[in-house]
Each structure stands twice: as structure tokens, then as C-alpha cells.
Design a protein around this motif. Sequence first.
Motif, PDB file in Angstrom:
ATOM      1  N   ARG A   1      51.579  30.169  42.137  1.00 14.98           N
ATOM      2  CA  ARG A   1      51.357  28.760  41.826  1.00 14.98           C
ATOM      3  C   ARG A   1      49.874  28.463  41.651  1.00 14.98           C
ATOM      4  O   ARG A   1      49.035  28.979  42.406  1.00 14.98           O
ATOM      5  N   ALA A   2      49.571  27.654  40.664  1.00 14.61           N
ATOM      6  CA  ALA A   2      48.200  27.192  40.448  1.00 14.61           C
ATOM      7  C   ALA A   2      47.954  25.951  41.298  1.00 14.61           C
ATOM      8  O   ALA A   2      48.490  24.883  41.014  1.00 14.61           O
ATOM      9  N   ALA A   3      47.155  26.098  42.353  1.00 13.64           N
ATOM     10  CA  ALA A   3      46.786  24.947  43.171  1.00 13.64           C
ATOM     11  C   ALA A   3      45.605  24.196  42.551  1.00 13.64           C
ATOM     12  O   ALA A   3      45.559  22.971  42.577  1.00 13.64           O
ATOM     13  N   GLU A   4      44.640  24.936  42.000  1.00 14.24           N
ATOM     14  CA  GLU A   4      43.513  24.314  41.303  1.00 14.24           C
ATOM     15  C   GLU A   4      43.018  25.287  40.241  1.00 14.24           C
ATOM     16  O   GLU A   4      42.561  26.391  40.555  1.00 14.24           O
ATOM     17  N   LEU A   5      43.089  24.855  38.997  1.00 13.47           N
ATOM     18  CA  LEU A   5      42.700  25.700  37.874  1.00 13.47           C
ATOM     19  C   LEU A   5      41.258  25.434  37.452  1.00 13.47           C
ATOM     20  O   LEU A   5      40.745  24.324  37.624  1.00 13.47           O
ATOM     21  N   THR A  10      54.014  43.341  26.087  1.00 14.18           N
ATOM     22  CA  THR A  10      53.279  42.435  26.955  1.00 14.18           C
ATOM     23  C   THR A  10      53.253  41.005  26.413  1.00 14.18           C
ATOM     24  O   THR A  10      53.411  40.771  25.217  1.00 14.18           O
ATOM     25  N   VAL A  11      53.039  40.074  27.327  1.00 12.10           N
ATOM     26  CA  VAL A  11      52.871  38.666  26.979  1.00 12.10           C
ATOM     27  C   VAL A  11      51.771  38.096  27.866  1.00 12.10           C
ATOM     28  O   VAL A  11      51.643  38.466  29.043  1.00 12.10           O
ATOM     29  N   SER A  12      50.933  37.237  27.299  1.00  6.48           N
ATOM     30  CA  SER A  12      49.852  36.586  28.033  1.00  6.48           C
ATOM     31  C   SER A  12      50.215  35.117  28.215  1.00  6.48           C
ATOM     32  O   SER A  12      50.443  34.397  27.235  1.00  6.48           O
ATOM     33  N   ILE A  13      50.264  34.678  29.467  1.00  8.52           N
ATOM     34  CA  ILE A  13      50.714  33.314  29.775  1.00  8.52           C
ATOM     35  C   ILE A  13      49.534  32.475  30.248  1.00  8.52           C
ATOM     36  O   ILE A  13      48.840  32.837  31.199  1.00  8.52           O
ATOM     37  N   GLU A  14      49.342  31.374  29.581  1.00  9.29           N
ATOM     38  CA  GLU A  14      48.258  30.453  29.920  1.00  9.29           C
ATOM     39  C   GLU A  14      48.705  29.507  31.029  1.00  9.29           C
ATOM     40  O   GLU A  14      49.810  28.956  30.998  1.00  9.29           O
ATOM     41  N   TRP A  15      47.818  29.314  31.993  1.00 11.00           N
ATOM     42  CA  TRP A  15      48.028  28.292  33.021  1.00 11.00           C
ATOM     43  C   TRP A  15      47.500  26.982  32.477  1.00 11.00           C
ATOM     44  O   TRP A  15      46.321  26.862  32.144  1.00 11.00           O
ATOM     45  N   LYS A  16      48.364  25.980  32.370  1.00  6.98           N
ATOM     46  CA  LYS A  16      47.982  24.733  31.709  1.00  6.98           C
ATOM     47  C   LYS A  16      47.637  23.610  32.678  1.00  6.98           C
ATOM     48  O   LYS A  16      46.755  22.791  32.396  1.00  6.98           O
ATOM     49  N   ASN A  17      48.356  23.542  33.807  1.00  6.17           N
ATOM     50  CA  ASN A  17      48.187  22.403  34.713  1.00  6.17           C
ATOM     51  C   ASN A  17      48.248  22.873  36.164  1.00  6.17           C
ATOM     52  O   ASN A  17      48.959  23.838  36.493  1.00  6.17           O
ATOM     53  N   ARG A  29      49.223  41.421  35.512  1.00  6.59           N
ATOM     54  CA  ARG A  29      47.799  41.538  35.835  1.00  6.59           C
ATOM     55  C   ARG A  29      47.106  40.196  35.605  1.00  6.59           C
ATOM     56  O   ARG A  29      47.546  39.383  34.790  1.00  6.59           O
ATOM     57  N   ALA A  30      46.019  39.984  36.342  1.00  6.33           N
ATOM     58  CA  ALA A  30      45.161  38.826  36.132  1.00  6.33           C
ATOM     59  C   ALA A  30      44.150  39.157  35.043  1.00  6.33           C
ATOM     60  O   ALA A  30      43.787  40.319  34.853  1.00  6.33           O
ATOM     61  N   THR A  31      43.707  38.143  34.331  1.00  5.66           N
ATOM     62  CA  THR A  31      42.651  38.334  33.347  1.00  5.66           C
ATOM     63  C   THR A  31      41.450  37.486  33.740  1.00  5.66           C
ATOM     64  O   THR A  31      41.584  36.450  34.389  1.00  5.66           O
ATOM     65  N   GLY A  32      40.290  37.951  33.337  1.00  7.36           N
ATOM     66  CA  GLY A  32      39.062  37.258  33.691  1.00  7.36           C
ATOM     67  C   GLY A  32      38.705  36.174  32.700  1.00  7.36           C
ATOM     68  O   GLY A  32      39.539  35.695  31.923  1.00  7.36           O
ATOM     69  N   GLY A  33      37.447  35.777  32.730  1.00  4.22           N
ATOM     70  CA  GLY A  33      36.974  34.743  31.826  1.00  4.22           C
ATOM     71  C   GLY A  33      35.641  34.193  32.287  1.00  4.22           C
ATOM     72  O   GLY A  33      35.068  34.642  33.296  1.00  4.22           O
ATOM     73  N   SER A  34      35.164  33.202  31.572  1.00  2.00           N
ATOM     74  CA  SER A  34      33.864  32.624  31.897  1.00  2.00           C
ATOM     75  C   SER A  34      33.897  31.800  33.188  1.00  2.00           C
ATOM     76  O   SER A  34      32.839  31.409  33.700  1.00  2.00           O
ATOM     77  N   PHE A  35      35.099  31.549  33.736  1.00  2.01           N
ATOM     78  CA  PHE A  35      35.204  30.818  35.004  1.00  2.01           C
ATOM     79  C   PHE A  35      34.689  31.637  36.181  1.00  2.01           C
ATOM     80  O   PHE A  35      34.291  31.071  37.219  1.00  2.01           O
ATOM     81  N   GLU A  36      34.684  32.957  36.043  1.00  2.00           N
ATOM     82  CA  GLU A  36      34.371  33.834  37.173  1.00  2.00           C
ATOM     83  C   GLU A  36      32.963  33.589  37.688  1.00  2.00           C
ATOM     84  O   GLU A  36      32.009  33.553  36.927  1.00  2.00           O
ATOM     85  N   GLY A  37      32.856  33.405  38.999  1.00  6.70           N
ATOM     86  CA  GLY A  37      31.572  33.149  39.622  1.00  6.70           C
ATOM     87  C   GLY A  37      31.080  31.727  39.473  1.00  6.70           C
ATOM     88  O   GLY A  37      30.029  31.370  40.027  1.00  6.70           O
ATOM     89  N   LYS A  38      31.828  30.873  38.745  1.00  9.22           N
ATOM     90  CA  LYS A  38      31.387  29.504  38.473  1.00  9.22           C
ATOM     91  C   LYS A  38      32.376  28.446  38.949  1.00  9.22           C
ATOM     92  O   LYS A  38      31.995  27.464  39.569  1.00  9.22           O
ATOM     93  N   TYR A  39      33.655  28.628  38.600  1.00  7.78           N
ATOM     94  CA  TYR A  39      34.657  27.590  38.853  1.00  7.78           C
ATOM     95  C   TYR A  39      35.785  28.123  39.728  1.00  7.78           C
ATOM     96  O   TYR A  39      36.139  29.306  39.684  1.00  7.78           O
ATOM     97  N   LYS A  40      36.382  27.211  40.473  1.00  7.08           N
ATOM     98  CA  LYS A  40      37.506  27.575  41.334  1.00  7.08           C
ATOM     99  C   LYS A  40      38.732  27.960  40.506  1.00  7.08           C
ATOM    100  O   LYS A  40      39.060  27.300  39.515  1.00  7.08           O
ATOM    101  N   ARG A  41      39.385  29.006  40.923  1.00  9.84           N
ATOM    102  CA  ARG A  41      40.724  29.366  40.417  1.00  9.84           C
ATOM    103  C   ARG A  41      41.570  29.652  41.650  1.00  9.84           C
ATOM    104  O   ARG A  41      41.640  30.779  42.120  1.00  9.84           O
TER     105      ARG A  41
END
Length: 315
Positions: free
Chosen positions: A136-140, A253-260, A275-287
Motif C-alpha cells: 500500500r502507498a501511504a505517501e507517494l 513484465t508489466v510496470s505499474i504506476e502508483w497514482k494516489n 521489483r521496485a524501480t528508482g527515480g528522481s525521488f530517491e534521496g529527496k522525497y518520501k516514498r
Amino acid sequence: MPHSMPALTVTEMHPSFAAEISGVDFSHELDQDVWDGILMAITKYGVLVFRDTCLDDASHVHFASMFGDLDDVTPYTKLGKKHRLSTNYLFDVSNLNEDGSVSELTSHRAAMNKGNTLFHVDSSFNPRRGSYSLLRAAELPPKGTGGNTEFANARSAFEDLPEELKSELLEHDYIAAHSLYHSRKTAAPEFLADVEPTDHPMSRHRLVQRHEPSGRMNLYIASHVHHIEGVSAEKSAELIRTLYAHACQPKYTVSIEWKNNGDLIVWDNTCVMHRATGGSFEGKYKRDMRRATVHDGSVHAWGLNEKSDNRQGFP
């Protein structure tokens, strides 16, 4: 195209697996026909996406418990690591420190999280593996900064193997040894340079097994697989490399976006990898991601570990 199951609307996300489900009101106890529809859908698709569930920790755990007995974090926190969440039945798979701050990219947590970027199945490094996981996404983080979760269809991957290789796997009934230390070291070799997976117990599971809910055969491969028993180290490495690469092909494979915040993904570890994928959020924003995992009761799942030190071909 959307189509209906009992009391549900199903939108397929990939030609062979994964579906988005609508028509479930998580604010009330589920009607029997809704629950039956969810079980039918997870058996068929292996991965289910529920949007805007409004679940909190307690209701998340309650819904997960409907699938079976839940794993808890106690064995993972016994060395004194503080658990950040409100219940031991939720695993903290976020990029957050114990105080809720974002982990630095050079931190121990960030290094250990790198293992989650490899295709794997939850808890295969335990004697009793995981069946269903509910994430579950508690805070994206902000939209457009990454963080998708990807899945691989291990049933279709097995079915599409060359007939000669498929026959070999079925004839030999290979046992694979799984290790969390192995996958973590594979993902962060410099950080874990002093860790030797063979110094630690490994859990043993059949490499090919029947997915009992659907009756289809499944390739139970994952980044946690350290070696295959009963063959040389060279043969083991070749088989693991071949099967893992085959199962991770884009067509499976399928890549699923977390929207909300509140989005929930449920998957069956006994027939898909993720698997989890990274992004520009790493080290900056809460996931802030929270996962409940259900113990597997399958006859294939546990009882193999009586010979956990049988590592033929390995020191």
C-alpha cells in the motif's frame, strides 16, 4: 478492455496477467460475492491493483488477514532495529529512516533497498515462503519522479521455455537454495563486500512447481536464488542465469504506476516476481510503502529445509 467478474470490474493490464480491479468498497466488510471475485481474479491474473482504497494500517492488516496467516517483522527487528510502523504485521519498505526522514543515498537503508530493485519473490529466503503480498502507498513522492513497481509472469515464462529445457527441469525436480544475503550482495557488492552468503542458512524450494490455485506450472526463480542443489557450481550458475533472464524478458513484465495515496497492489508470490524501480525521488522525497505478507500453506512451500546444508558443488 474492462469486463466483469462477480461484483467486480476488471481491466487487464497485460495480455497474460495483471489487472486493475474496481467495485470494491473497503470501508465495509466485503460481501461474499466480492471476496469470491477477488480470489478468482488473483488466481487468474496473479497481480491485482486497487485504486484509492482509503485503507489505513489497521484495515490494511485486516484485509490481508483474510488471505491467511500473516508474517510479522519480529525476526527482522530482533537485533534492535526500531520498527517505525504501528503494527508488526506491516513491513516498512519505504525510503525512510526510523524517524520518518528520507534516507540518504549513501545510507545503510538505501544500500539494502537496492536488493528490492532486482526481480524477486517475498520471503523465499525463509523456510516458509510468502504467498500473497499486499503493498500500500501511504505517501507517494511527486508525480513524474518514478517509483513504479514491476512484475514478471513466472507461469507464462515456464510455459514458453524450450521443450528440451522444460523436460529437463521437470525430470530432475531441482531444488534451489535461496538467500537474502545473496540478493542484497548482488545489488550492493561494495557495501556488503564482507558478507558471505554461504556462512548463513539458506531456504530450499522447488525450482519448478505447480501453482496450486490455477493448476498451472510455475518457474519459482528469483534474485534470492544462490545455487541449485545436486549439480556443479558451473551448471547451477548457468541454469540460474538462463532461467532468470528468460523470466525477466519484457514480454513477461508489466510496470505499474502508483497514482494516489491509498493505492494497493496485491500479488501472488508463488506465480509472479516483482521489483521496485528508482527515480528522481530517491534521496529527496518520501516514498512511504507498507506491505503485509501472507504465509504460504502450500505443500511445495516448506518441509524441504531438513537438508539445508546440502550444497553440492559449493564450499
